[in-house]
Write a protein that holds these residues in place. Sequence first.
Motif, short mmCIF file in Angstrom:
data_model
loop_
_atom_site.label_atom_id
_atom_site.label_comp_id
_atom_site.label_asym_id
_atom_site.label_seq_id
_atom_site.Cartn_x
_atom_site.Cartn_y
_atom_site.Cartn_z
N GLN A 136 16.88 -57.11 13.42
CA GLN A 136 17.59 -58.39 13.40
C GLN A 136 17.70 -58.95 14.82
O GLN A 136 17.65 -60.17 15.03
CB GLN A 136 18.98 -58.21 12.80
CG GLN A 136 19.73 -59.53 12.58
CD GLN A 136 18.98 -60.47 11.64
OE1 GLN A 136 18.59 -60.08 10.55
NE2 GLN A 136 18.77 -61.72 12.07
N GLU A 137 17.84 -58.07 15.81
CA GLU A 137 17.97 -58.52 17.20
C GLU A 137 16.71 -59.26 17.65
O GLU A 137 16.78 -60.31 18.31
CB GLU A 137 18.23 -57.33 18.13
CG GLU A 137 19.62 -56.72 18.03
CD GLU A 137 19.76 -55.79 16.83
OE1 GLU A 137 20.90 -55.37 16.54
OE2 GLU A 137 18.73 -55.47 16.18
N GLU A 183 10.23 -52.40 20.68
CA GLU A 183 11.06 -53.61 20.69
C GLU A 183 11.62 -53.92 22.07
O GLU A 183 11.95 -55.07 22.35
CB GLU A 183 12.16 -53.49 19.64
CG GLU A 183 11.60 -53.48 18.22
CD GLU A 183 12.58 -53.99 17.18
OE1 GLU A 183 13.80 -53.98 17.45
OE2 GLU A 183 12.11 -54.42 16.11
N VAL A 184 11.72 -52.93 22.94
CA VAL A 184 12.14 -53.22 24.31
C VAL A 184 11.09 -54.07 25.01
O VAL A 184 11.40 -55.08 25.64
CB VAL A 184 12.40 -51.91 25.10
CG1 VAL A 184 12.70 -52.21 26.56
CG2 VAL A 184 13.54 -51.12 24.48
N THR A 185 9.83 -53.68 24.86
CA THR A 185 8.74 -54.43 25.48
C THR A 185 8.61 -55.82 24.88
O THR A 185 8.46 -56.82 25.60
CB THR A 185 7.40 -53.67 25.30
OG1 THR A 185 7.53 -52.37 25.88
CG2 THR A 185 6.26 -54.41 25.98
N GLU A 233 9.35 -59.68 26.67
CA GLU A 233 8.44 -60.83 26.75
C GLU A 233 9.09 -62.09 26.18
O GLU A 233 8.92 -63.19 26.72
CB GLU A 233 7.14 -60.51 26.00
CG GLU A 233 5.94 -61.27 26.49
CD GLU A 233 5.59 -60.94 27.93
OE1 GLU A 233 5.30 -61.90 28.69
OE2 GLU A 233 5.60 -59.76 28.31
N ILE A 234 9.84 -61.95 25.09
CA ILE A 234 10.50 -63.12 24.50
C ILE A 234 11.59 -63.64 25.44
O ILE A 234 11.76 -64.86 25.61
CB ILE A 234 11.10 -62.76 23.13
CG1 ILE A 234 10.01 -62.30 22.16
CG2 ILE A 234 11.83 -63.97 22.53
CD1 ILE A 234 10.53 -61.65 20.90
N ARG A 289 23.12 -56.35 26.59
CA ARG A 289 24.17 -57.08 25.88
C ARG A 289 23.88 -57.18 24.40
O ARG A 289 24.81 -57.09 23.57
CB ARG A 289 24.30 -58.49 26.48
CG ARG A 289 25.45 -59.32 25.91
CD ARG A 289 25.50 -60.69 26.54
NE ARG A 289 24.42 -61.55 26.13
CZ ARG A 289 24.40 -62.24 24.99
NH1 ARG A 289 25.41 -62.16 24.14
NH2 ARG A 289 23.39 -63.03 24.70
N ARG A 290 22.62 -57.30 24.04
CA ARG A 290 22.22 -57.45 22.64
C ARG A 290 22.00 -56.11 21.94
O ARG A 290 21.65 -56.08 20.77
CB ARG A 290 20.96 -58.31 22.54
CG ARG A 290 21.14 -59.75 23.01
CD ARG A 290 19.80 -60.45 23.18
NE ARG A 290 19.95 -61.80 23.71
CZ ARG A 290 19.92 -62.91 23.00
NH1 ARG A 290 19.76 -62.84 21.68
NH2 ARG A 290 20.06 -64.10 23.56
N GLY A 291 22.16 -55.02 22.67
CA GLY A 291 22.00 -53.70 22.07
C GLY A 291 20.55 -53.27 21.88
O GLY A 291 20.28 -52.28 21.20
N ILE A 292 19.62 -53.98 22.51
CA ILE A 292 18.19 -53.64 22.39
C ILE A 292 17.85 -52.49 23.34
O ILE A 292 17.01 -51.65 23.04
CB ILE A 292 17.33 -54.88 22.69
CG1 ILE A 292 17.57 -55.96 21.64
CG2 ILE A 292 15.83 -54.51 22.74
CD1 ILE A 292 16.95 -57.31 21.98
N LEU A 293 18.51 -52.45 24.49
CA LEU A 293 18.27 -51.41 25.49
C LEU A 293 19.56 -50.65 25.75
O LEU A 293 20.54 -51.23 26.22
CB LEU A 293 17.74 -52.02 26.79
CG LEU A 293 17.41 -51.03 27.91
CD1 LEU A 293 16.30 -50.08 27.48
CD2 LEU A 293 17.00 -51.78 29.18
N THR A 294 19.56 -49.36 25.43
CA THR A 294 20.68 -48.47 25.72
C THR A 294 20.18 -47.36 26.63
O THR A 294 18.97 -47.20 26.82
CB THR A 294 21.25 -47.86 24.43
OG1 THR A 294 20.23 -47.03 23.83
CG2 THR A 294 21.66 -48.95 23.44
N SER A 295 21.08 -46.56 27.16
CA SER A 295 20.68 -45.43 28.02
C SER A 295 19.77 -44.48 27.26
O SER A 295 18.76 -43.98 27.80
CB SER A 295 21.91 -44.69 28.53
OG SER A 295 22.69 -45.54 29.34
#
Length: 316
Positions: free
Chosen positions: A16-17, A69-71, A75-76, A119-125
């Motif tokens: 969804q993100e 999805e990080v990559t 790009e988006i 912030r969007r929760g796409i990238l976490t530690s």
Amino acid sequence: MNLSEPYPFDEEHCSQEIQDLLKEARTLLSPKHLILRLDENLPMDLDVHAYEDEEENCIILIRSNTMNEVTLSHEILHLLVKPIVPQLIRVVKFDLVGIIGTELQGYLEHYWIRAEQERRGILTSEIEQSLFPNLLGFLGSDYEELGRNIQKIVFLNNLILSYPTILEKHRVDLTRRNTQSLKWAERIMAHYPQQTLTDPSVARKCIIDALTEWTAIFRECGLSPDLLRYLITVIPVFTEAQLILPAKWVLGFIPEAISADQTGEISSVLYMLKDGQGCALLTLQESERDLLFHHYNTMILKQFLEAVPIPWLAGA
């Protein structure tokens, strides 16, 4: 299905993100379109590659077997950051020099992009630590020639700015296997602060300082830096005080400076006298070139920019 040609990307399988990001990007680009396609033959071994087509639609090509999805979100987000961070770089083509130029713009945007991913929760530690599982194998050891190491340097530049914990995790091995590339990358990235730059003058200075570092590296390796000066154009930033000066006091002009490899098309270069960096590449007929040279010698900068409409930004 012919996998040698781009084919549609199924967005419904995205989180969804990612779908929210795509919606925001399409709203921003409208009436132009954002089109995602799968492509197994991306240039320069990239996993994702974005470009504009002839109608100025944004096309994002994705290598299916390496996409995450990080990559993709990265790009988006490069599209969403455009109204925030000054867009200063133009490149002639997407070759090694073009990659250097494109990335110099990207580094201005990466701090904001990473913050948005978090912030969007796409990238976490946890997700970050799972990225680049075969980093050392992917990067390989340094070559002797600078030209064969440019992509390694660009990759390390991004690690330094966007994924410093991963860099530190592998620093010992990178220092041993990629000694020179890592030193060069750290020299280049020393000119980019860990913050989002919105002031055109400050952002341009970062790019010029990094390009100056690249120029020094080229010279140290016995290579001519002229392609960096002319095939990477950095949009100029002019102050009110500069606009009332004679154009020839602010800009330099080199007629017939560049010849295209395939077409033989000749281009002239305008560059900033202050730093020597190209700021516009112009393809002109002889009569047009003579007229531009007349304007250049007789007009103040403000008049010249009205007669020769090159992109520029206002600075304090």
